[in-house]
Write a protein that holds these residues in place. Structure first.
Motif, PDB file in Angstrom:
ATOM      1  N   THR A  97      25.586  30.774   6.364  1.00  0.00           N
ATOM      2  CA  THR A  97      24.611  31.472   7.188  1.00  0.00           C
ATOM      3  C   THR A  97      24.047  30.520   8.235  1.00  0.00           C
ATOM      4  O   THR A  97      23.767  30.902   9.358  1.00  0.00           O
ATOM      5  N   CYS A  98      23.875  29.256   7.856  1.00  0.00           N
ATOM      6  CA  CYS A  98      23.264  28.296   8.775  1.00  0.00           C
ATOM      7  C   CYS A  98      24.280  27.302   9.307  1.00  0.00           C
ATOM      8  O   CYS A  98      24.254  26.938  10.469  1.00  0.00           O
TER       9      CYS A  98
ATOM     10  N   THR B  76      29.232  21.900  18.181  1.00  0.00           N
ATOM     11  CA  THR B  76      27.949  21.263  17.910  1.00  0.00           C
ATOM     12  C   THR B  76      26.860  22.147  18.483  1.00  0.00           C
ATOM     13  O   THR B  76      27.131  23.113  19.180  1.00  0.00           O
TER      14      THR B  76
ATOM     15  N   ARG C 200      22.377  25.670  14.481  1.00  0.00           N
ATOM     16  CA  ARG C 200      21.059  25.556  13.880  1.00  0.00           C
ATOM     17  C   ARG C 200      21.037  24.380  12.894  1.00  0.00           C
ATOM     18  O   ARG C 200      20.104  23.601  12.852  1.00  0.00           O
ATOM     19  N   PHE C 201      22.104  24.306  12.110  1.00  0.00           N
ATOM     20  CA  PHE C 201      22.241  23.235  11.141  1.00  0.00           C
ATOM     21  C   PHE C 201      23.504  22.445  11.499  1.00  0.00           C
ATOM     22  O   PHE C 201      24.348  22.938  12.234  1.00  0.00           O
TER      23      PHE C 201
ATOM     24  N   ASP D 286      27.092  20.987  11.906  1.00  0.00           N
ATOM     25  CA  ASP D 286      28.404  21.570  11.686  1.00  0.00           C
ATOM     26  C   ASP D 286      29.133  20.780  10.609  1.00  0.00           C
ATOM     27  O   ASP D 286      28.974  19.576  10.483  1.00  0.00           O
TER      28      ASP D 286
ATOM     29  N   LEU E 200      16.231  19.698  12.249  1.00  0.00           N
ATOM     30  CA  LEU E 200      14.947  19.787  11.573  1.00  0.00           C
ATOM     31  C   LEU E 200      15.182  19.918  10.081  1.00  0.00           C
ATOM     32  O   LEU E 200      16.139  20.551   9.660  1.00  0.00           O
TER      33      LEU E 200
END
Lengths: 273, 581, 277
Positions: free
Chosen positions: A63-64, A71, A74-75, A77, A114
């Protein structure tokens, strides 16, 4: 009264319009996660497959995270994580780094991202130690080679689980890994010899494979195994072999590695020359 | 009919509801058959299934509840304004708003009772658990609900029959109790989303911690504001309904004004709503990243495209109503030429907001794009673009209001020209910086980008406040070019009000679904799994159909409310010889 | 973005200004048409029809709001509509409209119904990430760090390089041309039987944005070697390692770039998450 009717029609139309808009977006039903079966005697290669299933299903990793090489997601790769994991954190091997990022994700944050991933050993994702090992195997396989097995012990694991792992170790050691079987053993194991002879040119239920290496190219052998009905030699019954193999669960069990071994073995059968 | 209107409210309605429910219960007795062995976890409901029946009833209860809690808030405010400036019009308007309350309150109570019964019958395991966590708050809730009934009926029936200060005090009490009700109910449902105050096995540690969970306050605030929007829009729809049926010019003028006031309340409350929603979203992320991602990243990301269509329509309709409203004001022609620019801004923002990140494409199209992301459109699909679009949308709507405000006024102060230039300068600068920050967001890392939305929001608020202050001073003692001719507005504008009300109701239904839906296969997220056959998340199209049906049922009920309210209104108008604005 | 189309749409709108007695309806139609033209043809690669439809729907809503937000405009539009329906001079046009409208709807329904089965929409990865290394004929090839071994000849020994390219040409026309086509546009004789269709090497989003190692990987391993994120539609491309030598595969890679005039993507330092491919 006329007004009331108009308003009624208007209300129905507006609600129908929004319903219509909602039918235009992708329609997807999400089912509760299925438990992926992890047998104690799974090989590393099987673990990778199971891990991939967990990563996209119950683990909700994808999902993330992306596995596309793009690249800027959100998170981070994960396309090359098997390659870079070992260099991420000093003093940590790739397995240790991956384990820490799963059990304790906020310990180390990749630059430019983050913190925010939840420990996947806790609810709601709630993977158990075995499942996490499978995920680690899968992650290692992305750009690298998987090394973990279900017996791998990690210091993040809870105690009861490592006991279970020790128990499974015993059973895992018992049977030989199917991955290391030779072509001949595989041929025997899947009972190919019931219908095909490799020692005599006489056909049994199926054509003889006595001279298979000369008669067929490797590609034809692959096809003949994976899709037996694509080309059926004359005087043999179509559908027999596929039915047989389906019934014995051959297609579910065979791995690509085993298939290659088997085909290589058949390609070596050059009895005619 | 009058007899019916007098008799129907309160008790009899509740009775009808319960009778209906009993009927349903005996309609398919097989479905209720249960295993004798072990405690029952779930019971099924015929035809639509237990999930949908609870879903629809809860949503209906929520909509009526929102309406009943919101109307006293602005009724009291309007009454207070009337009390301060002595304008009878305001007092009458407030009274007329509360007239909608008494029937709605009965509906709310009946639906609440129905919801409770259904929950306890269909989801016994979940309810048993929730009762173990929240035991005394249920008692408190019952008491507060009783108080609400006392306050509400004495507020409504005591209108004009007691000293004004006492009546206002009653209204204040009514609002306090109303807020207490919503806060208590919110604690239950937010606990299900973001459980707190329990140990790893789900046993209760502290009821207060369970109440004061991560999303409790954000939901409280978000709902309070949204309730005002919703209540205002329904009240405006009532005005529109009466306007369309009005026979005389006085009536038309009165209900035009009522619709305008309701809509003004709705839109004024709508402006800060995205920010409250943003806070709620952040708190959900703070509680659990998985929950946050389920909300914004997974299947539900498409739900927010539907939401963008809804909100875009809301803003478009709100502006549309304002532009039409300007036709009843002399002097508004001067601002007519700006309409197309405002519309262009709204259209562009609407398009940006509704552009999805990954697109629905056929195989050929996806192939041409090289994936599911379009190289150019990709830019519009991300948060930076959408935040900017929302901020500009809010400023545009504000601008429409500003034009409406000064439509029939001409500034007489000596510095009018400078004032205009300063106002325009602030606006241009803020729009420029907001867009710049939006574009700048593409060139920085995610951590910085998220922070950029705060200066954007701050700047928009600054622009709205500072320009309003300048405007107030600039148009003091302004020359009035002509009167506002209430009632001189095309019927289309009234349909725009209906449209806004339906869209609000639909949005509420949709967002109610997503709030509940993000728990996915959990009753209490991460604590109690949903093991029923309805644990899966349905498609958005299916959910939308349920929402549509719910909205239609709600408006059918509202039609009854309007009808009954207008019956009692008729009696009063006859008695008072017609109220005029 | 196709600037010419954008300019043409703007010019069309500008031209409307000079049309004598242009009324509001004409303007709305003009705006709608200009936006339609821009969305349909002005953006490259083309927007999916679902998005075009959504944008046009929003625009239509806005334009309807515009015409009805002003009573003068609205009355004018109504008058025109009434005139169209009642006045004698419009009778023919009215009849044509009345006949055409249901026909158009019927046509639309016909197309919807006769449309063949389409594969389900899913986020399939067109360019899946390559493995770090592959094994071809017993030799391990490092896809991350190794370049085409014959690429260096381009500057060092042009004659030998031309030979390799010529060999690649032979390989291409013996094996690849049937699917990838005479001019490499992915439109060979057999191309239309496949889903996904063969890659179009002339397109800027295929070999032009990939490294040679990637091309080599795709040639050597073909459809069967695609990782699972490229499912559900596996490419029909054979695994050419079974038929060609390693040198032939590198040569044909050279030829692909030589023929199309594209340059392989430059190598970047790879850090962080994934690297480009």
């Amino acid at each position: 009264m006329m007004n009331a009717l108009k308003i009624c029609v208007f209300t129905v139309l507006v609600a129908a319009f929004y319903s219509y808009v909602s039918q235009m977006v992708p329609q997807k039903v999400t089912y509760p996660p299925e438990e992926t079966e992890l047998g104690a005697d799974m090989t590393t290669e099987e673990l990778v497959v199971a891990g991939e299933e967990i990563a996209s299903g119950k683990g909700t990793c994808l999902t993330c995270h992306t596995v596309s090489g793009d690249t800027g997601g959100r998170f981070p790769d994960l396309a090359n994580i098997g390659l870079v994991a070992a260099d991420r954190k000093e003093g940590f091997s790739d397995v240790e780094y991956l384990a820490e990022s799963l059990y304790d994700p906020n310990e180390y944050i990749v630059e430019g991202f983050l913190p925010g991933m939840t420990p996947i050993s806790d609810p709601p994702i709630d993977l158990n130690d075995q499942e996490i090992l499978a995920v680690i195997a899968y992650l290692q396989s992305l750009g690298g080679v998987a090394t973990v097995t279900l017996d791998t012990e990690l210091r993040w694991q809870s105690e009861e689980n490592s006991a279970a792992a020790a128990a499974s170790q015993a059973s895992a050691a018992a049977g030989p890994s199917a991955e290391n079987l030779s072509g001949e053993e595989l041929f025997a194991m899947y009972a190919c010899g019931t219908c095909h002879s490799v020692t005599e040119p006489t056909p049994l239920l199926g054509p003889s494979l006595y001279n298979a290496g000369n008669d067929f190219s490797t590609a034809e052998l692959y096809e003949a195994i994976m899709d037996p009905d694509a080309v059926v030699a004359e005087e043999f019954t179509a559908g027999l072999m596929s039915a047989q193999l389906n019934a014995t669960g051959f297609y579910d069990k065979i791995s690509s590695g085993q298939l290659k071994t088997l085909v290589d073995y058949l390609a070596m059968q050059k009895g005619g020359s | 009919m009058k007899w019916l209107a007098r008799r129907l409210p309160a008790g009899s309605l509740l009775f009808l509801m319960l009778a209906g429910m009993t009927l349903v219960a005996f309609w398919a007795p097989d479905a209720w058959a249960q295993d004798a062995a072990g405690p029952v976890e779930y019971r099924s409901f015929p035809v639509v299934g237990s999930r949908v029946v609870v879903w629809v009833i809860a949503q209906l209860h929520l909509m009526f509840g929102a309406f009943v809690l919101a109307v006293p808030m602005f009724a009291l405010t309007i009454e207070f304004i009337g009390f301060r400036n002595g304008d009878k019009r305001y007092d009458d308007l407030a009274h007329e708003f509360t007239r909608l309350l008494s029937v709605s309150f009965s509906f709310t109570a009946s639906l609440g009772a129905l919801l409770t019964f259904f929950l306890f019958i269909l989801y016994p395991r979940l309810m048993e658990y929730l009762v173990s966590i929240f035991d005394w708050t249920f008692m408190l809730y019952a008491c507060v609900f009783f108080l609400e009934a006392v306050f509400l009926y004495s507020y409504y029936y005591g209108w004009g029959k007691m000293p004004k200060w006492l009546h206002l005090l009653l209204g204040l009490g009514l609002n306090m109790v109303g807020i207490a009700i919503i806060f208590i109910a919110d604690s239950w449902l937010t606990f299900m989303n973001s459980p707190n105050g329990i140990d790893a096995e789900g046993n209760l540690l502290s009821t207060w911690d369970a109440i004061n969970n991560f999303t409790w306050m954000p939901i409280n605030i978000h709902r309070l504001i949204a309730n005002i929007c919703f209540g205002g829009s329904i009240a405006a729809a009532y005005g529109a309904y009466k306007f369309l049926g009005a026979k005389t010019d006085e009536e038309r003028a009165h209900y035009d004004w009522m619709g305008y006031m309701g809509n003004f309340i709705a839109i004024a409350a709508l402006l800060p709503l995205p920010f409250a929603g943003y806070w709620l979203g952040r708190e959900i992320y703070a509680f659990s990243q998985s929950l946050g991602i389920a909300l914004m990243g997974g299947t539900f990301s498409w739900l927010f495209i539907i939401q963008a269509v809804l909100i875009g329509n809301l803003f478009l309709a709100a502006n549309y109503y304002l532009w039409l409203s300007m036709e009843r004001i002399h002097g508004a022609e001067r601002y007519r030429k700006f309409t197309k620019w405002l519309l262009a801004s709204i259209t562009v923002c609407f398009i940006v907001w509704a552009t999805p990140h990954s697109l629905v494409a056929t195989v050929e199209e996806a192939r041409a794009m090289g994936g599911s992301h379009h190289p150019i459109l990709n830019v519009l699909g991300v948060m930076s673009a959408k935040n900017t679009a929302v901020n500009v949308l809010i400023l545009t709507t504000y601008l429409s209001f500003l034009f409406y405000r000064r439509a029939n006024k001409e500034a007489t102060v000596s510095w009018a020209k400078t004032g205009n230039i300063v106002q325009f300068g602030i606006l241009a600068a803020v729009v420029g910086v907001v867009i710049f920050l939006g574009v700048y967001g593409y060139f920085v890392e995610a951590s910085v980008r998220i922070g950029l939305s705060i200066p954007q929001v701050g700047l928009v608020l600054f622009a709205m406040i500072s320009i309003t202050i300048i405007d107030v001073f600039m148009f003091r003692n302004a020359r009035i070019l002509g009167p506002i001719e209430w009632g001189k507005i095309p019927n289309r504008a009234q349909y725009a009000l209906f449209f806004i009300a339906i869209t609000f109701a639909w949005t509420m239904g949709l967002m109610g679904y997503v709030r509940s839906g993000i728990r996915q296969h959990w009753h209490v997220y991460g604590v109690m799994r949903d093991t029923s056959e309805h644990a899966f998340t349905p498609t958005l199209g299916y959910a939308a159909n349920v929402v549509s049906v719910t909205v239609l049922i709600f408006f059918a009920f509202i039609a009854v409310v309007f009808f009954l309210s207008s019956l009692s209104g008729k009696k009063q108008l006859e008695a008072e010889g017609g109220a005029s604005p | 973005m196709n600037i010419l189309i954008l300019l043409a749409a703007c010019a069309g709108l500008l031209a409307l200004r000079f049309v004598p007695k242009m009324n509001i309806l004409g303007w709305l139609v003009g705006w709608w048409a200009a936006t339609f033209v821009f969305l349909r043809w002005g953006i490259n690669p083309p927007l999916p029809t679902s998005i075009q439809g959504m944008f046009l729907a929003i625009l239509t809503l806005s334009l309807l709001a515009y015409i009805s937000a002003n009573s003068a405009h609205f009355r004018f539009a109504l008058d025109r509509a009434v005139a169209f329906a009642t006045e004698k001079k419009y009778t023919v046009a009215l009849l044509v409209t009345l006949i055409l409208l249901p026909c158009l709807v019927a046509l639309r329904v016909y197309f919807d119904v006769t449309e063949g089965p389409a594969p389900p929409l899913s986020s399939r990865t067109i360019h899946p990430p390559p493995p770090v290394s592959i094994e071809v004929a017993g030799r391990t090839i490092d896809l991350v760090n190794d370049d085409n071994p014959y690429r260096a000849l381009e500057t060092e020994d042009p004659a030998a390089f031309a030979e390799h390219v010529a060999n690649g040409r032979r390989v291409y026309y013996e094996n690849c041309v049937y699917c990838h086509g005479d001019d490499m546009a992915g439109d060979g004789l057999f191309a239309h039987g496949y889903d996904p269709i063969p890659a179009n090497f002339q397109d800027a989003t295929t070999i032009a944005m990939l490294q040679e190692g990637y091309i080599f990987w795709r040639i050597a391993k073909g459809g069967p070697g695609l990782p699972s994120e490229s499912t559900p539609w596996l490419s029909a491309m054979p695994a050419w390692e079974n038929f060609l030598t390693e040198e032939e595969m590198w040569d044909v890679t050279l030829f692909l770039y030589d023929f199309t005039g594209h340059r392989p993507r430059a190598r970047e330092d790879h850090g962080g998450g994934g690297d480009g491919h």
